[in-house]
Design a protein around this motif. Sequence first.
Motif, PDB file in Angstrom:
ATOM      1  N   SER A  56      -1.800  10.766   3.244  1.00 29.07           N
ATOM      2  CA  SER A  56      -0.905  10.938   4.266  1.00 29.07           C
ATOM      3  C   SER A  56       0.526  10.931   3.878  1.00 29.07           C
ATOM      4  O   SER A  56       0.787   9.896   3.370  1.00 29.07           O
ATOM      5  CB  SER A  56      -1.204  10.332   5.597  1.00 29.07           C
ATOM      6  N   ILE A  57       1.281  11.903   3.954  1.00 25.84           N
ATOM      7  CA  ILE A  57       2.542  12.029   3.375  1.00 25.84           C
ATOM      8  C   ILE A  57       3.503  12.554   4.289  1.00 25.84           C
ATOM      9  O   ILE A  57       3.202  13.454   5.010  1.00 25.84           O
ATOM     10  CB  ILE A  57       2.551  12.874   2.238  1.00 25.84           C
ATOM     11  N   THR A  58       4.806  11.902   4.483  1.00 28.87           N
ATOM     12  CA  THR A  58       5.735  12.536   5.104  1.00 28.87           C
ATOM     13  C   THR A  58       7.033  12.565   4.044  1.00 28.87           C
ATOM     14  O   THR A  58       7.526  11.713   3.630  1.00 28.87           O
ATOM     15  CB  THR A  58       6.241  11.527   6.518  1.00 28.87           C
ATOM     16  N   MET A  59       7.376  13.954   3.945  1.00 25.93           N
ATOM     17  CA  MET A  59       8.514  14.286   3.291  1.00 25.93           C
ATOM     18  C   MET A  59       9.775  14.505   4.228  1.00 25.93           C
ATOM     19  O   MET A  59       9.878  14.969   5.396  1.00 25.93           O
ATOM     20  CB  MET A  59       8.547  15.540   2.741  1.00 25.93           C
ATOM     21  N   ASP A 113       2.031   7.830  -6.550  1.00 24.51           N
ATOM     22  CA  ASP A 113       0.763   8.592  -6.847  1.00 24.51           C
ATOM     23  C   ASP A 113       1.395  10.086  -6.492  1.00 24.51           C
ATOM     24  O   ASP A 113       0.738  11.276  -6.969  1.00 24.51           O
ATOM     25  CB  ASP A 113      -0.502   8.427  -6.123  1.00 24.51           C
ATOM     26  N   ILE A 114       2.606  10.348  -5.829  1.00 24.75           N
ATOM     27  CA  ILE A 114       3.060  11.530  -5.642  1.00 24.75           C
ATOM     28  C   ILE A 114       4.464  12.192  -6.432  1.00 24.75           C
ATOM     29  O   ILE A 114       5.070  11.369  -6.856  1.00 24.75           O
ATOM     30  CB  ILE A 114       3.661  11.353  -4.154  1.00 24.75           C
ATOM     31  N   SER A 151       0.871  -1.273   0.020  1.00 26.73           N
ATOM     32  CA  SER A 151      -0.021   0.190   0.076  1.00 26.73           C
ATOM     33  C   SER A 151       0.759   1.328  -0.124  1.00 26.73           C
ATOM     34  O   SER A 151       0.619   2.316  -0.756  1.00 26.73           O
ATOM     35  CB  SER A 151      -0.914   0.050   1.325  1.00 26.73           C
ATOM     36  N   ARG A 152       2.066   1.163   0.766  1.00 27.47           N
ATOM     37  CA  ARG A 152       2.906   2.318   0.928  1.00 27.47           C
ATOM     38  C   ARG A 152       3.485   2.564  -0.688  1.00 27.47           C
ATOM     39  O   ARG A 152       3.571   3.717  -0.890  1.00 27.47           O
ATOM     40  CB  ARG A 152       3.821   2.083   1.893  1.00 27.47           C
ATOM     41  N   ALA A 180       4.092   7.474   3.075  1.00 31.86           N
ATOM     42  CA  ALA A 180       3.019   7.798   2.161  1.00 31.86           C
ATOM     43  C   ALA A 180       2.190   6.788   2.328  1.00 31.86           C
ATOM     44  O   ALA A 180       2.287   5.308   2.352  1.00 31.86           O
ATOM     45  CB  ALA A 180       3.210   8.042   0.550  1.00 31.86           C
ATOM     46  N   SER A 181       0.877   7.077   2.540  1.00 34.98           N
ATOM     47  CA  SER A 181      -0.169   6.003   2.702  1.00 34.98           C
ATOM     48  C   SER A 181      -1.464   6.643   2.191  1.00 34.98           C
ATOM     49  O   SER A 181      -1.717   8.003   2.048  1.00 34.98           O
ATOM     50  CB  SER A 181      -0.634   5.710   4.156  1.00 34.98           C
TER      51      SER A 181
END
Length: 176
Positions: A115-118, A83-84, A76-77, A171-172
Amino acid sequence: MKFRHVRAIAVFGIAIVALTGARGSHGASCGGGSHSSSSSSSSGGSSTSGSSGSDSTSGTSGTSSSSGGTTTGGTSRDKAERDIKIDSCKLDSSGKNLVARLTVTNSGSLDQTYSITMKFNPAAGSSAVAAQARVTGLKVKAGASAQTEATAPYTGKGDGSEYKECVVSTASKSSL
């Protein structure tokens, strides 16, 4: 049995194999295979003009970041990361925030929440510490794209050039 019956059975058998695919090779089969591509991103520099939230990239040095490619299967990740697209990573015009501009494209048939962490990575040998920024609850309709920004406070005293790349750390996505 007549020759025409044998021929009809052979044609029928070939049609069945053609429609279902060769299972061992994953060719046209429902099982499919896994294809992956790599994506990378890098950026650097500082912004001397423009504002956070505008599309202006004038006054920036360094390179913009992007990622792309197609992947089938995976977790899933992995699917959310595909998509990003990272449009840019830079210091905002105020000099107080590291900003990653992102475009999230939902090519699926269901609306999704992302939900995204950069992660902003410093250059090798730099005394800077990696910085993180989060985007939560970004809703993207099926077949649509949305732009967003992930912002982290800039604690340095320079022009932000000590940060050489930003990457998607996690990312999820989940269906609405």
